[in-house]
Design an enzyme around this catalytic site. Structure first.
Site, PDB file in Angstrom:
ATOM      1  N   ILE A 135       5.757  26.664 -10.948  1.00  8.85           N
ATOM      2  CA  ILE A 135       7.105  25.984 -10.681  1.00  8.85           C
ATOM      3  C   ILE A 135       6.883  25.166  -9.355  1.00  8.85           C
ATOM      4  O   ILE A 135       5.913  25.450  -8.430  1.00  8.85           O
ATOM      5  CB  ILE A 135       8.136  26.820 -10.700  1.00  8.85           C
ATOM      6  CG1 ILE A 135       8.002  27.989  -9.734  1.00  8.85           C
ATOM      7  CG2 ILE A 135       8.433  27.292 -12.159  1.00  8.85           C
ATOM      8  CD1 ILE A 135       9.144  29.057  -9.652  1.00  8.85           C
ATOM      9  N   ASP A 136       7.436  24.297  -9.019  1.00  9.49           N
ATOM     10  CA  ASP A 136       7.509  23.339  -7.923  1.00  9.49           C
ATOM     11  C   ASP A 136       7.823  23.928  -6.741  1.00  9.49           C
ATOM     12  O   ASP A 136       8.484  25.086  -6.740  1.00  9.49           O
ATOM     13  CB  ASP A 136       8.098  22.108  -8.005  1.00  9.49           C
ATOM     14  CG  ASP A 136       7.870  21.171  -9.204  1.00  9.49           C
ATOM     15  OD1 ASP A 136       6.896  21.131  -9.792  1.00  9.49           O
ATOM     16  OD2 ASP A 136       8.700  20.666  -9.926  1.00  9.49           O
ATOM     17  N   LYS A 137       7.217  23.571  -5.683  1.00 12.74           N
ATOM     18  CA  LYS A 137       7.475  24.291  -4.453  1.00 12.74           C
ATOM     19  C   LYS A 137       8.906  24.204  -3.947  1.00 12.74           C
ATOM     20  O   LYS A 137       9.342  25.395  -3.514  1.00 12.74           O
ATOM     21  CB  LYS A 137       6.861  23.213  -3.147  1.00 12.74           C
ATOM     22  CG  LYS A 137       7.212  23.488  -1.817  1.00 12.74           C
ATOM     23  CD  LYS A 137       6.713  22.498  -0.827  1.00 12.74           C
ATOM     24  CE  LYS A 137       7.036  23.064   0.657  1.00 12.74           C
ATOM     25  NZ  LYS A 137       6.799  21.990   1.609  1.00 12.74           N
ATOM     26  N   ARG A 235      12.818  17.677 -14.270  1.00 14.22           N
ATOM     27  CA  ARG A 235      13.054  16.521 -13.214  1.00 14.22           C
ATOM     28  C   ARG A 235      12.868  15.389 -13.834  1.00 14.22           C
ATOM     29  O   ARG A 235      13.673  14.327 -13.515  1.00 14.22           O
ATOM     30  CB  ARG A 235      12.272  16.716 -12.056  1.00 14.22           C
ATOM     31  CG  ARG A 235      12.450  18.097 -11.297  1.00 14.22           C
ATOM     32  CD  ARG A 235      11.475  18.355 -10.320  1.00 14.22           C
ATOM     33  NE  ARG A 235      11.368  17.364  -9.211  1.00 14.22           N
ATOM     34  CZ  ARG A 235      10.284  17.453  -8.212  1.00 14.22           C
ATOM     35  NH1 ARG A 235       9.373  18.396  -8.410  1.00 14.22           N
ATOM     36  NH2 ARG A 235      10.345  16.471  -7.209  1.00 14.22           N
TER      37      ARG A 235
END
Length: 301
Positions: A135-137, A235
């Site tokens: 999962i993204d930062k 996103r």
């Protein structure tokens, strides 16, 4: 060196798919990595993962040795939701990068995990040990990590066969009129900006199901369920339908709330345990910033 000759029933099968059937104990993602790193050749030549096999093709492959790990463990606090000898489920905080990369050599989830448990699967090599999915930062929430190669292979296969349950909650721009919907749009690197992903014809299949949780003036709180797991999928998909995530510096509008990153939280994760075959499912509350954002919208929008 291992070898397989393509028979009639295997003609027109993708190379990566065929090798999964032939080798069996390796995941498709791992075999794709071998092909990309030239550990697989067809008739002595390097080919792409989507190569369609022909009758009599001679496929040869070598299994690369697992590189020794040189990442130093770091004593970083972890929010552990579940752990046993095969897997560890963590609630990743917002702002933490999952694995080391060119711009992030310290402070990642991998550094913290190596300090905590010392041993992770080696399938993804030295920079991404144990990492099955990411999962993204600036996305918070649930992530499962494999402690050994058998667990890693099982979890990757579950992801490939879409049997892992993953739900997120997000806040997006605009009021979504429908109560629920499905976004089925292929994702690939944006040809105009290689730093971004986008909906691109010929990209990889990507499916996101969404449901409205709460509406505000010009904003909507939604739950998203992933059927596939492409990079930046939620996103990209929400931007595609005209409802980019609040705070998203990469895909959001120029005028968005400055909340330190996209309003996205991985709230639910479910999978079949690699060893016991028991269904495990976990759910965690969104962090404080997310609730503060919702309260702000309730009071002002």
């Amino acid at each position: 060196m291992n070898k397989h000759v393509v028979i009639e029933s295997e003609v027109n099968t993708r190379l990566d798919k065929l090798l999964v059937q032939v080798i069996q104990e390796q995941s498709r993602a791992q075999i794709q990595s071998w092909i990309e790193k030239d550990h697989v050749k067809v008739n002595g030549q390097t080919v792409k993962t989507n190569y369609k096999c022909k009758l009599g093709d001679s496929i040869e492959w070598t299994i690369p040795e697992v590189e020794s790990l040189h990442i130093e463990a770091e004593n970083i606090p972890l929010s552990i939701v579940y752990e046993d000898q095969d897997v560890i489920v963590v609630n990743k905080p917002r702002g933490m990068v999952v694995h080391p990369s060119a711009g992030h050599q310290h402070g990642t989830l991998v550094h913290a995990l190596l300090y905590h448990c010392g041993d992770l699967s080696g399938i993804n090599g030295v920079e991404r040990p144990g990492i099955v999915h990411r999962i993204d930062k600036d996305t918070s929430g649930l992530l499962v990590v494999a402690k050994n190669d058998q667990a890693h292979t099982s979890l990757v296969n579950q992801l490939v066969h879409k049997t892992v349950a993953r739900k997120y909650e997000a806040v997006v721009h605009g009021e979504i009129a429908h109560e629920k919907g499905t976004i089925d749009a292929p994702i690939a690197r944006d040809p105009k900006d290689r730093q971004k992903m986008g909906v691109v014809a010929g990209g990889k299949t990507a499916i996101t199901h969404f449901q409205v949780l709460e509406r505000f003036h010009d904003y909507t709180h939604v739950e998203c369920r992933l059927e596939t797991g492409r990079t930046h999928q939620i996103r990209v998909h929400m931007k595609y339908i005209g409802n980019p995530l609040v705070g998203d510096p990469k895909y959001g509008p120029r005028k968005t709330m400055n909340i330190g990153g996209q309003a996205l939280h991985a709230k639910l994760l479910g999978f079949t345990h690699p060893r016991t075959k028991e269904w495990l499912q976990f759910e965690v509350e969104a962090p404080t910033y997310f609730h503060d954002l919702l309260n702000n919208l309730r009071n002002n929008y």
